[in-house]
Scaffold this motif. Sequence first.
Motif, PDB file in Angstrom:
ATOM      1  N   ALA A 278       6.051  11.953  -0.815  1.00 34.98           N
ATOM      2  CA  ALA A 278       5.585  11.802   0.571  1.00 34.98           C
ATOM      3  C   ALA A 278       6.572  10.984   1.392  1.00 34.98           C
ATOM      4  O   ALA A 278       6.851  11.291   2.562  1.00 34.98           O
ATOM      5  N   ARG A 279       7.120   9.931   0.790  1.00 40.31           N
ATOM      6  CA  ARG A 279       8.102   9.100   1.491  1.00 40.31           C
ATOM      7  C   ARG A 279       9.328   9.917   1.871  1.00 40.31           C
ATOM      8  O   ARG A 279       9.889   9.754   2.958  1.00 40.31           O
ATOM      9  N   ALA A 280       9.727  10.832   0.989  1.00 35.60           N
ATOM     10  CA  ALA A 280      10.898  11.658   1.270  1.00 35.60           C
ATOM     11  C   ALA A 280      10.605  12.686   2.362  1.00 35.60           C
ATOM     12  O   ALA A 280      11.404  12.862   3.283  1.00 35.60           O
ATOM     13  N   ILE A 281       9.461  13.369   2.291  1.00 33.53           N
ATOM     14  CA  ILE A 281       9.196  14.412   3.287  1.00 33.53           C
ATOM     15  C   ILE A 281       8.869  13.810   4.649  1.00 33.53           C
ATOM     16  O   ILE A 281       9.030  14.482   5.679  1.00 33.53           O
ATOM     17  N   ALA A 282       8.424  12.541   4.693  1.00 35.54           N
ATOM     18  CA  ALA A 282       8.173  11.884   5.976  1.00 35.54           C
ATOM     19  C   ALA A 282       9.455  11.736   6.785  1.00 35.54           C
ATOM     20  O   ALA A 282       9.404  11.583   8.013  1.00 35.54           O
ATOM     21  N   LEU A 283      10.598  11.793   6.115  1.00 30.26           N
ATOM     22  CA  LEU A 283      11.887  11.707   6.795  1.00 30.26           C
ATOM     23  C   LEU A 283      12.298  13.032   7.433  1.00 30.26           C
ATOM     24  O   LEU A 283      13.347  13.112   8.057  1.00 30.26           O
TER      25      LEU A 283
ATOM     26  N   ALA B 163       3.123   5.374  15.670  1.00 31.56           N
ATOM     27  CA  ALA B 163       3.675   6.696  15.373  1.00 31.56           C
ATOM     28  C   ALA B 163       4.208   6.754  13.942  1.00 31.56           C
ATOM     29  O   ALA B 163       4.036   7.761  13.240  1.00 31.56           O
ATOM     30  N   THR B 164       4.844   5.663  13.512  1.00 34.09           N
ATOM     31  CA  THR B 164       5.403   5.620  12.155  1.00 34.09           C
ATOM     32  C   THR B 164       4.304   5.675  11.110  1.00 34.09           C
ATOM     33  O   THR B 164       4.391   6.420  10.131  1.00 34.09           O
ATOM     34  N   ARG B 165       3.244   4.912  11.324  1.00 33.13           N
ATOM     35  CA  ARG B 165       2.148   4.909  10.358  1.00 33.13           C
ATOM     36  C   ARG B 165       1.410   6.247  10.369  1.00 33.13           C
ATOM     37  O   ARG B 165       0.945   6.716   9.310  1.00 33.13           O
ATOM     38  N   ALA B 166       1.300   6.860  11.530  1.00 30.82           N
ATOM     39  CA  ALA B 166       0.662   8.180  11.598  1.00 30.82           C
ATOM     40  C   ALA B 166       1.474   9.203  10.813  1.00 30.82           C
ATOM     41  O   ALA B 166       0.918  10.041  10.084  1.00 30.82           O
ATOM     42  N   CYS B 167       2.796   9.118  10.940  1.00 32.01           N
ATOM     43  CA  CYS B 167       3.678  10.004  10.191  1.00 32.01           C
ATOM     44  C   CYS B 167       3.506   9.786   8.692  1.00 32.01           C
ATOM     45  O   CYS B 167       3.415  10.745   7.906  1.00 32.01           O
ATOM     46  N   ALA B 168       3.438   8.518   8.286  1.00 26.63           N
ATOM     47  CA  ALA B 168       3.277   8.194   6.870  1.00 26.63           C
ATOM     48  C   ALA B 168       1.941   8.717   6.341  1.00 26.63           C
ATOM     49  O   ALA B 168       1.878   9.273   5.236  1.00 26.63           O
TER      50      ALA B 168
ATOM     51  N   SER C 166       0.838  -1.194   0.000  1.00 23.05           N
ATOM     52  CA  SER C 166       0.000   0.000   0.000  1.00 23.05           C
ATOM     53  C   SER C 166       0.879   1.251   0.000  1.00 23.05           C
ATOM     54  O   SER C 166       2.083   1.197   0.306  1.00 23.05           O
ATOM     55  N   ALA C 167       0.274   2.372  -0.332  1.00 25.99           N
ATOM     56  CA  ALA C 167       1.011   3.636  -0.326  1.00 25.99           C
ATOM     57  C   ALA C 167       1.596   3.904   1.057  1.00 25.99           C
ATOM     58  O   ALA C 167       2.763   4.285   1.194  1.00 25.99           O
ATOM     59  N   VAL C 168       0.809   3.678   2.107  1.00 30.72           N
ATOM     60  CA  VAL C 168       1.292   3.961   3.458  1.00 30.72           C
ATOM     61  C   VAL C 168       2.418   3.004   3.854  1.00 30.72           C
ATOM     62  O   VAL C 168       3.383   3.405   4.521  1.00 30.72           O
ATOM     63  N   ASP C 169       2.341   1.757   3.407  1.00 29.60           N
ATOM     64  CA  ASP C 169       3.399   0.805   3.736  1.00 29.60           C
ATOM     65  C   ASP C 169       4.694   1.134   2.994  1.00 29.60           C
ATOM     66  O   ASP C 169       5.790   0.911   3.519  1.00 29.60           O
ATOM     67  N   ASN C 170       4.589   1.658   1.779  1.00 31.61           N
ATOM     68  CA  ASN C 170       5.785   2.081   1.069  1.00 31.61           C
ATOM     69  C   ASN C 170       6.522   3.161   1.852  1.00 31.61           C
ATOM     70  O   ASN C 170       7.756   3.224   1.831  1.00 31.61           O
ATOM     71  N   ILE C 171       5.781   3.990   2.549  1.00 27.01           N
ATOM     72  CA  ILE C 171       6.413   5.060   3.326  1.00 27.01           C
ATOM     73  C   ILE C 171       6.954   4.532   4.642  1.00 27.01           C
ATOM     74  O   ILE C 171       8.071   4.877   5.047  1.00 27.01           O
ATOM     75  N   THR C 172       6.202   3.673   5.324  1.00 29.36           N
ATOM     76  CA  THR C 172       6.683   3.175   6.619  1.00 29.36           C
ATOM     77  C   THR C 172       7.966   2.362   6.463  1.00 29.36           C
ATOM     78  O   THR C 172       8.828   2.380   7.347  1.00 29.36           O
ATOM     79  N   VAL C 173       8.099   1.657   5.336  1.00 28.74           N
ATOM     80  CA  VAL C 173       9.345   0.938   5.085  1.00 28.74           C
ATOM     81  C   VAL C 173      10.522   1.910   5.068  1.00 28.74           C
ATOM     82  O   VAL C 173      11.586   1.643   5.622  1.00 28.74           O
ATOM     83  N   GLY C 174      10.323   3.066   4.446  1.00 26.06           N
ATOM     84  CA  GLY C 174      11.387   4.055   4.378  1.00 26.06           C
ATOM     85  C   GLY C 174      11.677   4.738   5.698  1.00 26.06           C
ATOM     86  O   GLY C 174      12.724   5.371   5.861  1.00 26.06           O
ATOM     87  N   LEU C 175      10.748   4.631   6.648  1.00 24.72           N
ATOM     88  CA  LEU C 175      10.937   5.251   7.954  1.00 24.72           C
ATOM     89  C   LEU C 175      11.599   4.313   8.953  1.00 24.72           C
ATOM     90  O   LEU C 175      11.709   4.628  10.130  1.00 24.72           O
ATOM     91  N   GLY C 176      12.073   3.168   8.489  1.00 28.30           N
ATOM     92  CA  GLY C 176      12.645   2.174   9.385  1.00 28.30           C
ATOM     93  C   GLY C 176      13.788   2.688  10.232  1.00 28.30           C
ATOM     94  O   GLY C 176      13.987   2.255  11.364  1.00 28.30           O
ATOM     95  N   ARG C 177      14.564   3.645   9.719  1.00 25.82           N
ATOM     96  CA  ARG C 177      15.717   4.130  10.488  1.00 25.82           C
ATOM     97  C   ARG C 177      15.301   4.923  11.723  1.00 25.82           C
ATOM     98  O   ARG C 177      16.127   5.214  12.582  1.00 25.82           O
ATOM     99  N   PHE C 178      14.000   5.274  11.827  1.00 26.74           N
ATOM    100  CA  PHE C 178      13.549   6.005  13.002  1.00 26.74           C
ATOM    101  C   PHE C 178      13.077   5.084  14.126  1.00 26.74           C
ATOM    102  O   PHE C 178      12.759   5.552  15.220  1.00 26.74           O
TER     103      PHE C 178
END
Length: 262
Positions: free
Chosen positions: A165-170, A129-134, A96-108
């Motif tokens: 969105a994945r980039a700005i979530a960082l 928190a990660t999914r909310a951010c995504a 999903s779109a949200v999962d594509n972003i949460t994967v990228g937020l793994g370093r947090f």
Amino acid sequence: MTGAVLTVTELSVRFGGLLANNEISMLLPAQSISAIVGPNGAGKTTLFNAITGAIRATSGRIDFGDVDITNMSATARGRLGIARTFQNLSLVEDLSAVDNITVGLGRFRRSGLLSAMLSLPRSLRTDRATRACARNALGFVGLAEAADRPAGHLNYGDRRRVEIARAIALAPSLLLLDEPSAGMGPSETDELAELFVAIKREFGCSILVVEHDMTMVRAVAEFTLVLDHGVVISSGATTAVLADPAVTAAYLGSNPSAASSS
């Protein structure tokens, strides 16, 4: 971060006998939008890759704020606040779109692997928190309703927005966008330009974009650097740079009006 968010000094990148970037120097002001333009093969993406650490510079120096990042890994640069998108889409289409972003937020993530496997409270809080951010990032780019749809089911323009969105979530201080309007029509490009201005205003980050669409460049870029055969042929305020005869000859053709249609 004040002053220059990024300073590149006499940077060269050589691939065997090919000098892709030749002593490039540039300064990117904080909280600004700047563009890198030039004909195909000018060395634009090579410069992006050197800045982000995907490749190592042969010589020269790169400073992110007051930190020399020349020899840092791409991961270390990301942790400092550098994020990017790619010319070619790099989404996992079945996620999903949200999962594509949460994967990228793994370093947090601050909870360990064992905690995650056992679904311990700290891990669960981190996941929420990660999914909310995504989801917030998707909402910002106008895709809140598409958050749970597989990325492969979205149209091309929306998939581009998921990458942004994945980039700005960082929460980057510097966002690098490699040909973000490629494959888009005029109305989509206009909307994208508005989004970039909103990102700078909302998050206070600097944006550096490689772009072929001169309408986009004129609309958003305060500063522009022009490369030709790996060399800087002009740089400065966008209006002045695009009116430079050297730029007209090298990139826009002999007709200056081509700047509005390239």
